[in-house]
Scaffold this motif. Structure first.
Motif: not given
Length: 56
Positions: A17-35
């Motif tokens: 999860i920490l690895f993915a959070a670093e790589r995806h940064g501020e990316q959101k789920i398409p069509g939403s404001d959910v990280p």
């Protein structure tokens, strides 16, 4: 033995999860404001949980 195995799974999950959070940064789920990390977490839980309780 089960406790030691569970801790290992928790550590792997936390690190992933920490690895993915670093790589995806501020990316959101398409069509939403959910990280996007929420999707990653949900997908991981679908894989981990059934295996832990013997469904799969």
């Amino acid at each position: 033995m089960l406790f030691r195995s569970l801790m290992s799974v928790q550590d792997i999950y936390r690190r992933a999860i920490l690895f993915a959070a670093e790589r995806h940064g501020e990316q959101k789920i398409p069509g939403s404001d959910v990280p996007y990390i929420v999707h990653v977490s949900n997908a991981c839980m679908e894989i981990i949980c059934p295996n832990r309780i013997g469904i799969v």
